[in-house]
Design an enzyme around this catalytic site. Structure first.
Site, PDB file in Angstrom:
ATOM      1  N   GLN A 266       0.825  -1.206   0.000  1.00  0.00           N
ATOM      2  CA  GLN A 266       0.000   0.000   0.000  1.00  0.00           C
ATOM      3  C   GLN A 266       0.860   1.256   0.000  1.00  0.00           C
ATOM      4  O   GLN A 266       1.931   1.300   0.603  1.00  0.00           O
ATOM      5  CB  GLN A 266      -0.929   0.004   1.214  1.00  0.00           C
ATOM      6  CG  GLN A 266      -1.996  -1.078   1.181  1.00  0.00           C
ATOM      7  CD  GLN A 266      -3.038  -0.841   0.114  1.00  0.00           C
ATOM      8  OE1 GLN A 266      -3.267   0.293  -0.315  1.00  0.00           O
ATOM      9  NE2 GLN A 266      -3.673  -1.914  -0.337  1.00  0.00           N
ATOM     10  N   ASP A 378      -9.276  -8.683  -2.905  1.00  0.00           N
ATOM     11  CA  ASP A 378      -8.638  -7.370  -3.074  1.00  0.00           C
ATOM     12  C   ASP A 378      -8.117  -7.285  -4.502  1.00  0.00           C
ATOM     13  O   ASP A 378      -6.907  -7.325  -4.742  1.00  0.00           O
ATOM     14  CB  ASP A 378      -7.513  -7.202  -2.055  1.00  0.00           C
ATOM     15  CG  ASP A 378      -6.854  -5.834  -2.129  1.00  0.00           C
ATOM     16  OD1 ASP A 378      -7.449  -4.921  -2.743  1.00  0.00           O
ATOM     17  OD2 ASP A 378      -5.748  -5.676  -1.580  1.00  0.00           O
ATOM     18  N   CYS A 405     -10.457  -0.483  -5.085  1.00  0.00           N
ATOM     19  CA  CYS A 405      -9.836   0.824  -5.307  1.00  0.00           C
ATOM     20  C   CYS A 405     -10.480   1.559  -6.474  1.00  0.00           C
ATOM     21  O   CYS A 405      -9.977   2.601  -6.892  1.00  0.00           O
ATOM     22  CB  CYS A 405      -8.332   0.688  -5.517  1.00  0.00           C
ATOM     23  SG  CYS A 405      -7.868  -0.410  -6.870  1.00  0.00           S
TER      24      CYS A 405
END
Length: 452
Positions: A266, A378, A405
């Site tokens: 990240q 994810d 995202c």
């Protein structure tokens, strides 16, 4: 009456009425939709048209703000402000001209609008800032301007040796005087770079506080394509000292994670902690009595095992979890990062292919265990996609936690889950990319009981 034809470089005055997915703003000129960056709803701006080739909409760039929104502020990146020529404005901070609290309100609108449009779902979503303690539910400090959070930075080097970001919406390198979104040590090293071969150069600031510089020069291959030097095809091991393969250690909530310096982690310095906290909150809310000790869980697109470890922390030492990741190096690290759980394993594979194979080969007992368990996804920015979502739903896990995202990709996948009998119980937004349009979201979907 048809809208008169216009040409590129024509100037128009535009009333901006809304924000759209992708960091652009919306206005109408004589009935035609026009998309522009560097604006705000409620503003009147002077626009130079850049693309008038489509019948349904035009694109332009803002040259001047004629009537400013009360939420406008001086851009946090001076070189990206509206008084700089559009072709010289660096990209990466496309919300930097907006007050932080209003940035989050706009992101919230984009997420909720996407869910309504693409998933037919109306539910509250709050976009929260993050802090060293994870998700800061309170108002951020008055001096918080959303800078200094990046621990990863990618720059480019052109044929003339210029080092910098691309200009917004282009592949032209522009030199800059500062990097306000980067952590100070990262920004300092970035500004000192010189004599670098053309291509890309990544800078990484891990938990140990030492900046790594990872050049990825471009070179040609026999097939005529281009690949960053130092990158190797999937499944092949690099030889020699490759800085991309240096193993660094990141720390999250007292736990260490091994990851390659050139691997995925990240970008926001508190993101991994915040995401772990929110995913754990979602799991605890969905399973208030704890995870079934006999259940099986999947961590898809698992990287180095961040969310598999969150499942293990909740489920305890007997937790059974499989982390699936296409990058073999990340899978190696995940195996080490998850070694304290004897029931955890990391497998290399493309998620769609792995699910198909597992679905064909799983024992009845494993299927029953997964039906009592959790699947965490994810996926990349493009989303998991219909094929993967349908494959997950066909395995009938009790709970799905989806980390996204991209709000439109999330909404499309949520729609597919809903078609397959899953209900969204909670969606939280996280502002992991302040001063840009990007936003992270965590959604929980619960398998509904079949209707009798």
């Amino acid at each position: 009456m048809a809208t008169p034809l216009a040409s590129t470089d024509a100037l128009i005055d535009l009333d901006v009425t809304d924000v759209a997915h992708g960091g652009v703003f919306v206005g109408r000129h004589e009935g035609r939709v026009v998309f522009v960056p560097d604006a705000l709803p409620g503003e009147r701006v002077r626009v130079r048209l850049t693309d008038v080739g489509k019948a349904s909409f035009w694109r332009g760039e803002v040259l001047e703000v004629l009537d400013a929104s009360p939420h406008r502020r001086p851009h946090i990146w001076r070189q990206a402000d509206v008084d700089v020529a559009p072709e010289d404005r660096p990209g990466g901070a496309d919300f930097g001209h907006i007050e932080l609290t209003h940035q989050r309100a706009l992101k919230q609108h984009v997420v909720t609008d996407a869910l309504q449009r693409f998933a037919g779902l109306t539910m509250p979503v709050t976009v929260s800032p993050v802090s060293a303690d994870g998700v800061d539910r309170a108002t951020p400090p008055a001096d918080d301007d959303g800078t200094g959070w990046r621990t990863r930075l990618s720059l480019h080097v052109d044929a003339d040796g210029r080092v910098g970001p691309y200009a917004a919406r282009s592949h032209r390198v522009v030199t800059v005087e500062d990097h306000p979104l980067a952590a100070p040590d990262l920004a300092r090293v970035a500004l000192e770079l010189q004599g670098v071969a053309p291509g890309r150069i990544d800078l990484v600031l891990p938990s140990d506080g030492r900046v790594r510089v990872l050049p990825r020069p471009e070179h040609h291959h026999r097939d005529g394509g281009r690949r960053p030097r130092g990158a190797t095809p999937t499944g092949r091991r690099a030889t020699g000292a490759n800085p991309l393969r240096e193993v660094i250690v990141e720390q999250v909530a007292g736990r260490e994670f091994r990851v390659d310096a050139g691997g995925f982690w990240q970008v926001h310095r508190f993101a991994a902690h915040a995401l772990t906290q929110v995913v754990s909150e979602h799991l605890t809310e969905a399973h208030p009595e704890g995870l079934d000790p006999e259940s099986l869980h999947l961590d898809l697109y698992g990287g180095v095992g961040l969310f598999a470890a969150a499942l293990g922390d909740i489920g305890g030492p007997r937790t059974r979890v499989i982390s699936v990741e296409s990058d073999s190096r990340a899978t190696e690290h995940a195996g080490e990062n998850l070694s304290e759980w004897v029931g955890a394993r990391a497998e290399t594979g493309r998620v769609d292919r792995w699910l198909a194979q597992w679905g064909n080969e799983a024992t009845r007992r494993d299927r029953e265990r997964l039906a009592r368990g959790v699947v965490v996804l994810d996926p990349p920015r493009s989303g998991a996609g219909r094929e993967v979502v349908q494959a997950v739903a066909s395995l009938a896990p009790q709970t799905v936690v989806y980390v996204a995202c991209d709000p439109v990709a999330l909404a499309r996948d949520v729609a597919t889950f809903r078609e397959a009998g899953y209900a969204a119980s909670r969606i939280d937004g996280l502002d992991l990319f302040p001063n840009s349009h990007h936003v992270e979201a965590v959604a929980t979907l619960i398998r509904e009981e079949p209707r009798r």
